[in-house]
Design a protein around this motif. Sequence first.
Motif, PDB file in Angstrom:
ATOM      1  N   VAL A  22     -39.241 -33.673  30.741  1.00 48.65           N
ATOM      2  CA  VAL A  22     -40.129 -32.517  30.774  1.00 48.65           C
ATOM      3  C   VAL A  22     -40.225 -31.895  32.162  1.00 48.65           C
ATOM      4  O   VAL A  22     -40.342 -30.671  32.288  1.00 48.65           O
ATOM      5  CB  VAL A  22     -41.526 -32.897  30.253  1.00 48.65           C
ATOM      6  CG1 VAL A  22     -41.475 -33.201  28.782  1.00 48.65           C
ATOM      7  CG2 VAL A  22     -42.108 -34.075  31.034  1.00 48.65           C
ATOM      8  N   ASN A  66     -45.049 -23.247  17.011  1.00 52.26           N
ATOM      9  CA  ASN A  66     -44.580 -23.234  18.390  1.00 52.26           C
ATOM     10  C   ASN A  66     -44.328 -21.779  18.766  1.00 52.26           C
ATOM     11  O   ASN A  66     -43.518 -21.101  18.144  1.00 52.26           O
ATOM     12  CB  ASN A  66     -43.298 -24.060  18.508  1.00 52.26           C
ATOM     13  CG  ASN A  66     -42.885 -24.276  19.948  1.00 52.26           C
ATOM     14  OD1 ASN A  66     -43.158 -23.472  20.821  1.00 52.26           O
ATOM     15  ND2 ASN A  66     -42.198 -25.387  20.194  1.00 52.26           N
ATOM     16  N   GLU A  92     -44.246 -24.638  29.644  1.00 54.99           N
ATOM     17  CA  GLU A  92     -44.829 -25.915  29.275  1.00 54.99           C
ATOM     18  C   GLU A  92     -44.232 -26.368  27.952  1.00 54.99           C
ATOM     19  O   GLU A  92     -43.869 -25.546  27.099  1.00 54.99           O
ATOM     20  CB  GLU A  92     -46.344 -25.804  29.149  1.00 54.99           C
ATOM     21  CG  GLU A  92     -47.060 -25.631  30.481  1.00 54.99           C
ATOM     22  CD  GLU A  92     -46.890 -26.838  31.399  1.00 54.99           C
ATOM     23  OE1 GLU A  92     -46.939 -27.974  30.895  1.00 54.99           O
ATOM     24  OE2 GLU A  92     -46.717 -26.644  32.607  1.00 54.99           O
ATOM     25  N   VAL A  93     -44.122 -27.686  27.760  1.00 55.70           N
ATOM     26  CA  VAL A  93     -43.558 -28.218  26.519  1.00 55.70           C
ATOM     27  C   VAL A  93     -44.487 -27.938  25.355  1.00 55.70           C
ATOM     28  O   VAL A  93     -44.079 -27.508  24.274  1.00 55.70           O
ATOM     29  CB  VAL A  93     -43.298 -29.727  26.648  1.00 55.70           C
ATOM     30  CG1 VAL A  93     -42.849 -30.300  25.323  1.00 55.70           C
ATOM     31  CG2 VAL A  93     -42.238 -29.969  27.714  1.00 55.70           C
ATOM     32  N   LYS A  94     -45.781 -28.168  25.534  1.00 54.18           N
ATOM     33  CA  LYS A  94     -46.750 -27.989  24.460  1.00 54.18           C
ATOM     34  C   LYS A  94     -47.176 -26.527  24.415  1.00 54.18           C
ATOM     35  O   LYS A  94     -47.849 -26.025  25.299  1.00 54.18           O
ATOM     36  CB  LYS A  94     -47.970 -28.884  24.678  1.00 54.18           C
ATOM     37  CG  LYS A  94     -47.650 -30.366  24.684  1.00 54.18           C
ATOM     38  CD  LYS A  94     -47.118 -30.835  23.347  1.00 54.18           C
ATOM     39  CE  LYS A  94     -46.915 -32.354  23.330  1.00 54.18           C
ATOM     40  NZ  LYS A  94     -46.295 -32.820  22.105  1.00 54.18           N
ATOM     41  N   ASN A 154     -37.071 -23.106  23.368  1.00 53.72           N
ATOM     42  CA  ASN A 154     -38.110 -24.124  23.501  1.00 53.72           C
ATOM     43  C   ASN A 154     -37.516 -25.403  24.097  1.00 53.72           C
ATOM     44  O   ASN A 154     -36.325 -25.457  24.433  1.00 53.72           O
ATOM     45  CB  ASN A 154     -38.809 -24.378  22.166  1.00 53.72           C
ATOM     46  CG  ASN A 154     -37.873 -24.910  21.091  1.00 53.72           C
ATOM     47  OD1 ASN A 154     -36.812 -25.461  21.374  1.00 53.72           O
ATOM     48  ND2 ASN A 154     -38.271 -24.734  19.836  1.00 53.72           N
ATOM     49  N   TYR A 155     -38.355 -26.415  24.230  1.00 53.19           N
ATOM     50  CA  TYR A 155     -37.921 -27.629  24.917  1.00 53.19           C
ATOM     51  C   TYR A 155     -36.742 -28.294  24.220  1.00 53.19           C
ATOM     52  O   TYR A 155     -35.780 -28.725  24.872  1.00 53.19           O
ATOM     53  CB  TYR A 155     -39.108 -28.592  25.006  1.00 53.19           C
ATOM     54  CG  TYR A 155     -38.820 -29.900  25.714  1.00 53.19           C
ATOM     55  CD1 TYR A 155     -38.120 -29.947  26.916  1.00 53.19           C
ATOM     56  CD2 TYR A 155     -39.293 -31.103  25.188  1.00 53.19           C
ATOM     57  CE1 TYR A 155     -37.884 -31.143  27.573  1.00 53.19           C
ATOM     58  CE2 TYR A 155     -39.063 -32.313  25.832  1.00 53.19           C
ATOM     59  CZ  TYR A 155     -38.356 -32.325  27.027  1.00 53.19           C
ATOM     60  OH  TYR A 155     -38.115 -33.506  27.671  1.00 53.19           O
ATOM     61  N   GLU A 156     -36.777 -28.359  22.895  1.00 52.05           N
ATOM     62  CA  GLU A 156     -35.699 -29.029  22.166  1.00 52.05           C
ATOM     63  C   GLU A 156     -34.375 -28.269  22.309  1.00 52.05           C
ATOM     64  O   GLU A 156     -33.308 -28.883  22.391  1.00 52.05           O
ATOM     65  CB  GLU A 156     -36.078 -29.198  20.697  1.00 52.05           C
ATOM     66  CG  GLU A 156     -37.120 -30.264  20.442  1.00 52.05           C
ATOM     67  CD  GLU A 156     -38.499 -29.877  20.920  1.00 52.05           C
ATOM     68  OE1 GLU A 156     -38.893 -28.698  20.731  1.00 52.05           O
ATOM     69  OE2 GLU A 156     -39.205 -30.744  21.489  1.00 52.05           O
ATOM     70  N   GLU A 216     -38.675 -34.984  20.667  1.00 51.32           N
ATOM     71  CA  GLU A 216     -40.092 -35.235  20.383  1.00 51.32           C
ATOM     72  C   GLU A 216     -40.446 -35.006  18.915  1.00 51.32           C
ATOM     73  O   GLU A 216     -41.174 -35.803  18.329  1.00 51.32           O
ATOM     74  CB  GLU A 216     -40.964 -34.346  21.271  1.00 51.32           C
ATOM     75  CG  GLU A 216     -42.445 -34.459  21.019  1.00 51.32           C
ATOM     76  CD  GLU A 216     -43.164 -35.372  21.988  1.00 51.32           C
ATOM     77  OE1 GLU A 216     -44.348 -35.653  21.766  1.00 51.32           O
ATOM     78  OE2 GLU A 216     -42.526 -35.810  22.968  1.00 51.32           O
ATOM     79  N   TYR A 230     -37.415 -29.578  32.642  1.00 52.14           N
ATOM     80  CA  TYR A 230     -37.590 -28.398  31.798  1.00 52.14           C
ATOM     81  C   TYR A 230     -38.563 -27.411  32.436  1.00 52.14           C
ATOM     82  O   TYR A 230     -38.298 -26.202  32.495  1.00 52.14           O
ATOM     83  CB  TYR A 230     -38.096 -28.833  30.430  1.00 52.14           C
ATOM     84  CG  TYR A 230     -38.482 -27.697  29.497  1.00 52.14           C
ATOM     85  CD1 TYR A 230     -37.509 -26.879  28.933  1.00 52.14           C
ATOM     86  CD2 TYR A 230     -39.817 -27.466  29.175  1.00 52.14           C
ATOM     87  CE1 TYR A 230     -37.861 -25.846  28.060  1.00 52.14           C
ATOM     88  CE2 TYR A 230     -40.179 -26.445  28.314  1.00 52.14           C
ATOM     89  CZ  TYR A 230     -39.193 -25.640  27.760  1.00 52.14           C
ATOM     90  OH  TYR A 230     -39.544 -24.625  26.911  1.00 52.14           O
ATOM     91  N   ARG A 231     -39.683 -27.903  32.937  1.00 53.04           N
ATOM     92  CA  ARG A 231     -40.655 -27.018  33.584  1.00 53.04           C
ATOM     93  C   ARG A 231     -40.046 -26.342  34.804  1.00 53.04           C
ATOM     94  O   ARG A 231     -40.231 -25.139  35.038  1.00 53.04           O
ATOM     95  CB  ARG A 231     -41.888 -27.819  33.997  1.00 53.04           C
ATOM     96  CG  ARG A 231     -42.721 -28.355  32.854  1.00 53.04           C
ATOM     97  CD  ARG A 231     -44.050 -28.891  33.376  1.00 53.04           C
ATOM     98  NE  ARG A 231     -44.766 -29.630  32.353  1.00 53.04           N
ATOM     99  CZ  ARG A 231     -44.867 -30.942  32.312  1.00 53.04           C
ATOM    100  NH1 ARG A 231     -44.295 -31.678  33.259  1.00 53.04           N
ATOM    101  NH2 ARG A 231     -45.544 -31.544  31.349  1.00 53.04           N
ATOM    102  N   LYS A 261     -37.373 -37.396  25.754  1.00 52.99           N
ATOM    103  CA  LYS A 261     -38.514 -38.300  25.857  1.00 52.99           C
ATOM    104  C   LYS A 261     -38.063 -39.731  26.138  1.00 52.99           C
ATOM    105  O   LYS A 261     -37.105 -40.208  25.524  1.00 52.99           O
ATOM    106  CB  LYS A 261     -39.310 -38.253  24.547  1.00 52.99           C
ATOM    107  CG  LYS A 261     -40.594 -39.047  24.534  1.00 52.99           C
ATOM    108  CD  LYS A 261     -41.367 -38.776  23.250  1.00 52.99           C
ATOM    109  CE  LYS A 261     -42.697 -39.486  23.236  1.00 52.99           C
ATOM    110  NZ  LYS A 261     -43.499 -39.165  22.022  1.00 52.99           N
TER     111      LYS A 261
END
Length: 482
Positions: free
Chosen positions: A134, A161, A144-146, A168-170, A194, A137-138, A116
């Motif tokens: 992000v 999550n 998607e992050v969320k 996941n994103y992290e 995040e 990542y996509r 971020k």
Amino acid sequence: MIPVVELTRVSAGKPNVLFVMTDQQRYDTVRALGNARIHTPNIDRLVERGVSFTDAYSPDPICIPARHTIRTGCEATTTDFLGNEKRDARHLEDRCGPFLARAMGERGYRTFLVGKYHAHPRDIDLGYDTRLSVEAYREDTGHEVKTTAREGAMVHLPQQNHLPPESNYEAWMTDRAVELVGEDGPFFGLVSYEPPHPPFAPSPPFDRMYDPDRLPGPVRGDRTVDHADEKIPAQNYHFWTAREDGVDETTARVIKAHYYGMISEVDRHVGRLLDAVEARDDAENTLVCFFSDHGELLGDHRGWEKSSFFEASCRIPFLLSWPAELPRGTRNDELVSLADLFGVATTAAGDPDLREGVDLLGMLAGDADPRDRLHGYHETPGLAPNFTTMVREGEWKYVFMANGGREQLFDLSADPDERDDLSDERPEKTADLRETAARKLAADGRTDYLENGTLKRHPYRRLDMGRLVREPYPDSPSDVLD
């Protein structure tokens, strides 16, 4: 006051500098620093590997202003970002000088950002050689992050999550950061997570690590003290946590359990970063800085989110670890600000540029003075009048809210939970710190917050931030089925 410790001074060559940042992590969420209920073995490794600043603050406790302070080394009164304004920030280099990453590149470092960054426009050049956020990542994963159940009205309710913790994103961020840490040459890197920013949605099994019944409930004092800053009840309404007391204590404990789970999940990633650092031949000559952009009220003082100057919102974890230069396992209670990070990095690089911070590395060596007091500022854009300023001096904290001209004075040594407002009982101290705040604003050229030589007051107004709705609700419930 912690005595000056003689530094080892055995480093050779240009040190690596790694910033590891979380979003919305309170100061009291590190096991090695006193919270026996939380599991943070890798952040604890950093505590034992270096110096922990136990009185560190976000001088403008909300995302965008805090991050601009980190990248410029300047306070909000200089950057002129006092709230979460999504406006063009490219002019800040003209106002403040090169962004930190560019400054470190000029000092001979390869530079990278993973995660971020929260600056506008999205394609702003922050000076990094490599930037992975992000969008990358996509493109890399198709995810998607969320991935939580809902946002909007449920942003503070405990969720999960749905992506597994290894993908996941992290986790992806940490994979990329480990690769970049392992490359040759001196580096300056920022790994910016995040969590534990809401939605409060840890991955399994971190969503069931903590029994809510074993966690303390929120800290609450008299409502006139807790809600003297009208932004707190306005935020409660905005985030669907009611106008007055917010959620009930049982729900608050469940939310805290999920919040702690997010911190423990990030802690796992921090461990992988530290392993990557320690695998380098120059591990001892790698400066790691761990910090957060601000805290989270988490139900304390009948409030949620940030932007206030209660400790839960503005006080942060702040750890410096540099085995070749700094003592291990040391605590330091001097007043520290996010504005100091610019000087930490550039001083370690051998070409100090403190800007509006103090020289923390020089202070630890006994070669520089600590700050006498720390100032903070916040103003939510478009929600006037709501300018708030803080002065922290010794054990005293003074807070002024322009809306209604309200003031608070806390003795943090006797009242660490900030339940007892002493502004009426100690009028001389209140007046002294009020004028201290006014002099600082005058010195910074911010006369827009002053009137007749003192802090400008406005007639009290109940603030209305409206409701947070990510997607507008339909006029008719059946419309969602069409």
